[in-house]
Design a protein around this motif. Structure first.
Motif, PDB file in Angstrom:
ATOM      1  N   UNK A  81     -10.849  46.454 -25.164  1.00 34.68           N
ATOM      2  CA  UNK A  81      -9.694  47.252 -24.752  1.00 34.68           C
ATOM      3  C   UNK A  81     -10.158  48.457 -23.938  1.00 34.68           C
ATOM      4  N   UNK A  82      -9.346  48.797 -22.946  1.00 40.78           N
ATOM      5  CA  UNK A  82      -9.604  50.004 -22.156  1.00 40.78           C
ATOM      6  C   UNK A  82      -9.070  51.230 -22.914  1.00 40.78           C
ATOM      7  N   UNK A  83      -9.502  52.398 -22.446  1.00 38.67           N
ATOM      8  CA  UNK A  83      -8.875  53.638 -22.918  1.00 38.67           C
ATOM      9  C   UNK A  83      -7.406  53.601 -22.548  1.00 38.67           C
ATOM     10  N   UNK A  84      -6.576  54.159 -23.422  1.00 39.84           N
ATOM     11  CA  UNK A  84      -5.136  54.150 -23.157  1.00 39.84           C
ATOM     12  C   UNK A  84      -4.564  55.530 -23.410  1.00 39.84           C
ATOM     13  N   UNK A  85      -3.572  55.923 -22.621  1.00 39.47           N
ATOM     14  CA  UNK A  85      -2.884  57.189 -22.910  1.00 39.47           C
ATOM     15  C   UNK A  85      -1.999  57.098 -24.159  1.00 39.47           C
ATOM     16  N   UNK A  86      -1.802  55.879 -24.685  1.00 41.64           N
ATOM     17  CA  UNK A  86      -0.969  55.697 -25.871  1.00 41.64           C
ATOM     18  C   UNK A  86      -1.642  56.321 -27.090  1.00 41.64           C
ATOM     19  N   UNK A  87      -0.837  56.832 -28.016  1.00 42.32           N
ATOM     20  CA  UNK A  87      -1.358  57.389 -29.270  1.00 42.32           C
ATOM     21  C   UNK A  87      -1.438  56.340 -30.368  1.00 42.32           C
ATOM     22  N   UNK A  88      -1.050  55.106 -30.075  1.00 47.23           N
ATOM     23  CA  UNK A  88      -1.082  54.054 -31.099  1.00 47.23           C
ATOM     24  C   UNK A  88      -2.525  53.654 -31.394  1.00 47.23           C
ATOM     25  N   UNK A  89      -2.814  53.279 -32.651  1.00 46.23           N
ATOM     26  CA  UNK A  89      -4.169  52.814 -32.976  1.00 46.23           C
ATOM     27  C   UNK A  89      -4.508  51.524 -32.220  1.00 46.23           C
ATOM     28  N   UNK A 134       6.256  44.268 -17.865  1.00 45.49           N
ATOM     29  CA  UNK A 134       5.573  43.770 -19.064  1.00 45.49           C
ATOM     30  C   UNK A 134       4.062  43.772 -18.842  1.00 45.49           C
ATOM     31  N   UNK A 135       3.644  43.267 -17.686  1.00 46.31           N
ATOM     32  CA  UNK A 135       2.201  43.234 -17.385  1.00 46.31           C
ATOM     33  C   UNK A 135       1.625  44.648 -17.374  1.00 46.31           C
ATOM     34  N   UNK A 136       2.338  45.556 -16.759  1.00 44.28           N
ATOM     35  CA  UNK A 136       1.825  46.929 -16.639  1.00 44.28           C
ATOM     36  C   UNK A 136       1.835  47.652 -17.976  1.00 44.28           C
ATOM     37  N   UNK A 137       2.771  47.301 -18.858  1.00 46.66           N
ATOM     38  CA  UNK A 137       2.758  47.878 -20.205  1.00 46.66           C
ATOM     39  C   UNK A 137       1.527  47.383 -20.972  1.00 46.66           C
ATOM     40  N   UNK A 138       1.185  46.108 -20.839  1.00 52.89           N
ATOM     41  CA  UNK A 138      -0.010  45.566 -21.522  1.00 52.89           C
ATOM     42  C   UNK A 138      -1.260  46.307 -21.064  1.00 52.89           C
ATOM     43  N   UNK A 139      -1.369  46.558 -19.775  1.00 48.54           N
ATOM     44  CA  UNK A 139      -2.567  47.244 -19.256  1.00 48.54           C
ATOM     45  C   UNK A 139      -2.535  48.725 -19.640  1.00 48.54           C
ATOM     46  N   UNK A 140      -1.351  49.322 -19.658  1.00 47.25           N
ATOM     47  CA  UNK A 140      -1.227  50.719 -20.119  1.00 47.25           C
ATOM     48  C   UNK A 140      -1.739  50.849 -21.553  1.00 47.25           C
ATOM     49  N   UNK A 141      -1.492  49.825 -22.365  1.00 45.90           N
ATOM     50  CA  UNK A 141      -1.938  49.856 -23.764  1.00 45.90           C
ATOM     51  C   UNK A 141      -3.438  49.564 -23.894  1.00 45.90           C
ATOM     52  N   UNK A 142      -4.103  49.287 -22.778  1.00 47.10           N
ATOM     53  CA  UNK A 142      -5.551  49.112 -22.809  1.00 47.10           C
ATOM     54  C   UNK A 142      -6.015  47.666 -22.716  1.00 47.10           C
ATOM     55  N   UNK A 143      -5.069  46.732 -22.533  1.00 49.02           N
ATOM     56  CA  UNK A 143      -5.421  45.307 -22.474  1.00 49.02           C
ATOM     57  C   UNK A 143      -5.497  44.837 -21.021  1.00 49.02           C
ATOM     58  N   UNK A 144      -5.721  43.539 -20.851  1.00 49.06           N
ATOM     59  CA  UNK A 144      -5.596  42.919 -19.541  1.00 49.06           C
ATOM     60  C   UNK A 144      -4.258  42.181 -19.487  1.00 49.06           C
ATOM     61  N   UNK A 145      -3.780  41.948 -18.275  1.00 49.66           N
ATOM     62  CA  UNK A 145      -2.572  41.145 -18.078  1.00 49.66           C
ATOM     63  C   UNK A 145      -3.006  39.822 -17.459  1.00 49.66           C
ATOM     64  N   UNK A 146      -2.600  38.726 -18.101  1.00 48.99           N
ATOM     65  CA  UNK A 146      -2.984  37.383 -17.642  1.00 48.99           C
ATOM     66  C   UNK A 146      -1.773  36.711 -17.003  1.00 48.99           C
ATOM     67  N   UNK A 147      -1.941  36.225 -15.747  1.00 54.07           N
ATOM     68  CA  UNK A 147      -0.736  35.700 -15.102  1.00 54.07           C
ATOM     69  C   UNK A 147      -0.957  34.697 -13.989  1.00 54.07           C
ATOM     70  N   UNK A 148      -2.138  34.048 -13.931  1.00 55.63           N
ATOM     71  CA  UNK A 148      -2.278  33.007 -12.910  1.00 55.63           C
ATOM     72  C   UNK A 148      -1.432  31.791 -13.294  1.00 55.63           C
ATOM     73  N   UNK A 149      -1.097  30.994 -12.292  1.00 58.86           N
ATOM     74  CA  UNK A 149      -0.296  29.795 -12.552  1.00 58.86           C
ATOM     75  C   UNK A 149      -0.999  28.883 -13.566  1.00 58.86           C
ATOM     76  N   UNK A 150      -2.320  28.760 -13.465  1.00 57.05           N
ATOM     77  CA  UNK A 150      -3.054  27.889 -14.401  1.00 57.05           C
ATOM     78  C   UNK A 150      -2.999  28.431 -15.821  1.00 57.05           C
ATOM     79  N   UNK A 151      -3.115  29.745 -15.957  1.00 60.86           N
ATOM     80  CA  UNK A 151      -3.019  30.343 -17.288  1.00 60.86           C
ATOM     81  C   UNK A 151      -1.615  30.131 -17.855  1.00 60.86           C
ATOM     82  N   UNK A 152      -0.605  30.420 -17.035  1.00 64.32           N
ATOM     83  CA  UNK A 152       0.784  30.324 -17.485  1.00 64.32           C
ATOM     84  C   UNK A 152       1.129  28.890 -17.905  1.00 64.32           C
ATOM     85  N   UNK A 153       0.606  27.917 -17.148  1.00 59.61           N
ATOM     86  CA  UNK A 153       0.899  26.510 -17.470  1.00 59.61           C
ATOM     87  C   UNK A 153       0.431  26.168 -18.889  1.00 59.61           C
TER      88      UNK A 153
END
Ligand SMILES: [Fe+2]
Length: 158
Positions: free
Chosen positions: A1-9, A67-86
């Motif tokens: 996980x990346x650093x996040x401005x969120x205060x959540x654990x 949604x994707x940008x919220x996931x990254x804001x929380x310190x994660x990656x956003x996965x969204x290629x067509x192959x992943x989504x399939x």
């Protein structure tokens, strides 16, 4: 996980971001299905439904981005290629041979209901973990797609 401005654990951020990535896969899949309906629809209701489906696609594309940008804001990656989504989407494949106008409406209505059920479940997870901001984001999506589902159901009424 990346650093996040969120205060959540971090463990909460991981769990919420997993939910967001699942909803992103569903949303990207649903977007492609709406476009297939928009392109292939034929019949007496074409003039009303072709542009209506486009409004659904435009609003869903904006939600997918949030949604994707919220996931990254929380310190994660956003996965969204067509192959992943399939692989990751929980929605059934769209029958692409469909052409009849009201058959597209029925198929999309079923998928909107499934998308909404999952969005509500993800919202409950975010709520349980105290992430009011993700709850707000998902509430916006639920409100908009409940309205869109009503548009579709109203089109099917005789
Ligand atoms: Fe178009």
């Amino acid at each position: 996980m990346y650093r996040s401005p969120s205060h959540l654990p971090e463990d909460a951020r991981v769990e919420i971001a997993n939910q967001l990535n699942s909803r992103l896969s569903d949303g990207l899949d649903l977007h492609s299905q709406i476009k297939v309906a928009h392109w292939n629809i034929k019949g007496p209701q074409f003039a009303a439904l072709h542009p209506l489906f486009e409004t659904f696609a435009v609003s869903l594309a904006a939600f997918n981005d949030s949604i994707a940008e919220r996931a990254v804001t929380l310190g994660a990656r956003a996965y969204g290629t067509a192959r992943h989504v399939a692989k990751a989407s929980s929605l059934p494949e769209y029958p692409q041979e469909t052409s009849r106008d009201l058959e597209h409406v029925r198929l999309l209505a079923e998928r909107f209901d499934q998308y909404l059920d999952s969005a509500r479940q993800s919202r409950s997870v975010a709520d349980k973990l105290g992430d009011t901001d993700t709850v707000d984001l998902l509430t916006g999506i639920v409100t908009e797609f409940e309205k869109n589902a009503w548009f579709l159901r109203a089109s099917l009424e005789s």
